[in-house]
Design an enzyme around this catalytic site. Structure first.
Site, PDB file in Angstrom:
ATOM      1  N   HIS A  74     107.263-111.618 -53.886  1.00  0.00           N
ATOM      2  CA  HIS A  74     107.652-113.089 -53.685  1.00  0.00           C
ATOM      3  C   HIS A  74     106.962-113.897 -54.851  1.00  0.00           C
ATOM      4  O   HIS A  74     107.524-115.040 -54.933  1.00  0.00           O
ATOM      5  CB  HIS A  74     107.628-113.495 -52.393  1.00  0.00           C
ATOM      6  CG  HIS A  74     106.199-113.841 -52.064  1.00  0.00           C
ATOM      7  ND1 HIS A  74     105.226-113.019 -51.086  1.00  0.00           N
ATOM      8  CD2 HIS A  74     105.538-115.061 -51.992  1.00  0.00           C
ATOM      9  CE1 HIS A  74     104.228-113.688 -50.774  1.00  0.00           C
ATOM     10  NE2 HIS A  74     104.226-115.007 -51.326  1.00  0.00           N
ATOM     11  N   ASP A 123     107.762-106.220 -50.010  1.00  0.00           N
ATOM     12  CA  ASP A 123     107.246-107.237 -50.768  1.00  0.00           C
ATOM     13  C   ASP A 123     106.250-106.717 -51.838  1.00  0.00           C
ATOM     14  O   ASP A 123     104.895-107.012 -51.482  1.00  0.00           O
ATOM     15  CB  ASP A 123     106.503-108.513 -49.954  1.00  0.00           C
ATOM     16  CG  ASP A 123     106.275-109.751 -50.347  1.00  0.00           C
ATOM     17  OD1 ASP A 123     106.408-109.826 -51.756  1.00  0.00           O
ATOM     18  OD2 ASP A 123     105.734-110.655 -49.905  1.00  0.00           O
ATOM     19  N   SER A 217      98.951-114.972 -51.337  1.00  0.00           N
ATOM     20  CA  SER A 217      99.744-113.834 -51.564  1.00  0.00           C
ATOM     21  C   SER A 217      99.666-112.985 -52.749  1.00  0.00           C
ATOM     22  O   SER A 217      99.074-113.726 -53.796  1.00  0.00           O
ATOM     23  CB  SER A 217     101.026-114.553 -51.516  1.00  0.00           C
ATOM     24  OG  SER A 217     101.473-114.865 -50.309  1.00  0.00           O
TER      25      SER A 217
HETATM   26  N1  ARG Z   1     103.055-116.363 -48.266  1.00  0.00           N
HETATM   27  C1  ARG Z   1     101.572-116.821 -48.628  1.00  0.00           C
HETATM   28  C2  ARG Z   1     101.503-116.964 -50.059  1.00  0.00           C
HETATM   29  O1  ARG Z   1     102.589-117.044 -50.928  1.00  0.00           O
HETATM   30  C3  ARG Z   1     100.573-116.016 -48.065  1.00  0.00           C
HETATM   31  C4  ARG Z   1     100.713-116.100 -46.664  1.00  0.00           C
HETATM   32  C5  ARG Z   1      99.653-115.655 -46.007  1.00  0.00           C
HETATM   33  N2  ARG Z   1      99.568-116.365 -44.673  1.00  0.00           N
HETATM   34  C6  ARG Z   1      98.354-115.857 -43.745  1.00  0.00           C
HETATM   35  N3  ARG Z   1      98.385-116.542 -42.677  1.00  0.00           N
HETATM   36  N4  ARG Z   1      97.918-114.645 -43.995  1.00  0.00           N
HETATM   37  O2  ARG Z   1     100.322-117.274 -50.573  1.00  0.00           O
END
Ligand code: ARG
Length: 271
Positions: A74, A123, A217
């Site tokens: 992503h 992912d 992420s």
């Molecule tokens: N989707 C998030 C990003 O693009 C990461 C989310 C991780 N969240 C969590 N609560 N561990 O950076």
């Protein structure tokens, strides 16, 4: 710069959702997700971040060989046709220390062919760098199919990143680290209906307080000297009974290794 928007959106896909959920929860002003612990890339040389040309950090990654970085799909989906818009920054604890470490352009992006969105799994992406990192940037081995034992619930794992230090807050100027226990699949399934143990693994404390957050992420979740997980999604950050969800690296061993081995043409050593 079109890619800025697109990358912004790539982040938003999962993280906006997380933000909305977080907003519904009584706002705790300063959830220190990564425990506020500074870390050095000297100790974690494989910890890298993804940036736009202007230096804007938008994700994390893990150096898996001298010229390959494992990250989340992503983070880079949508940039496959323009890999040169993505840069990998290594050896730079402080995002503002632009003389420290190296910033290397990406030359190829592989995204798992089954990936559509983080909540559905797969992912994972592998970036090929335009130059090889020198020996100062020791890569981290990825989990293999023999490493099921390493995913034992309650195993303490280290997460690393330059992401937000509070839900909805700003990303960190410095590399941060935290230790979080792996969560059993049964327990994670209770936290998230969308949790799929075939492609994901969870880590975090039942009481919350320590977790990855937006901007982390793609970054590593490490235990036993192996890359066990890739920061993928969550609900808010560091909330009770909402652990972080990570790509289960072991499940993608074959595909990742295939990408790590495919070596188009070697560039010069940098760093
Ligand atoms: N989707 C998030 C990003 O693009 C990461 C989310 C991780 N969240 C969590 N609560 N561990 O950076």
């Amino acid at each position: 710069m079109g890619e800025k928007i697109r990358m912004g959106r790539a982040l938003a896909v999962v993280c906006l959702l997380a933000g909305l959920v977080a907003a519904a929860v009584p706002a705790s002003a300063d959830v220190r997700i990564v425990g506020g612990t500074r870390a050095s890339t000297q100790d974690y040389p494989y910890a890298v971040y993804l940036a736009q040309q202007d230096g804007f950090q938008f994700c994390g990654g893990t150096l898996a060989t001298s010229e390959k970085v494992v990250t989340a799909a992503h983070c880079v989906k949508g940039e496959q046709e323009t890999p040169g818009n993505v840069y990998v920054v290594a050896g730079r604890d402080d995002k503002k220390a632009t003389n420290a470490g190296v910033m290397v352009q990406v030359r190829h992006i592989w995204v798992h062919p089954s990936y559509t969105d983080a909540l559905k799994g797969h992912d994972v992406a592998v970036l090929t760098l335009s130059k090889r990192m020198n020996a100062n940037y020791a890569p981290l081995p990825i989990a293999t199919p023999d490493d099921q034992w390493a995913y034992e619930p309650n195993t303490m794992a280290t997460i690393l990143g330059w992401g937000r230090t509070s839900s909805g807050g700003q990303t960190s100027q410095y590399l941060l680290r935290a230790d979080v226990p792996l969560v059993s699949d049964e327990s994670c399934k209770q936290s998230f209906g969308k949790f799929n143990p075939a492609s994901m693994v969870c880590a975090g404390y039942a009481q919350g307080g320590i977790d990855g957050c937006q901007g982390d992420s793609g970054g590593p979740m490490v235990a036993h000297g192996r890359l066990l997980g890739i920061s993928s999604w969550g609900e808010g950050c560091a909330l009770a009974n909402k652990p972080g969800v990570y790509t289960r690296v072991m499940a993608y061993y074959k595909e990742i290794m295939e990408q790590l081995r495919s070596t188009p043409r070697l560039g010069t050593l940098v760093g």
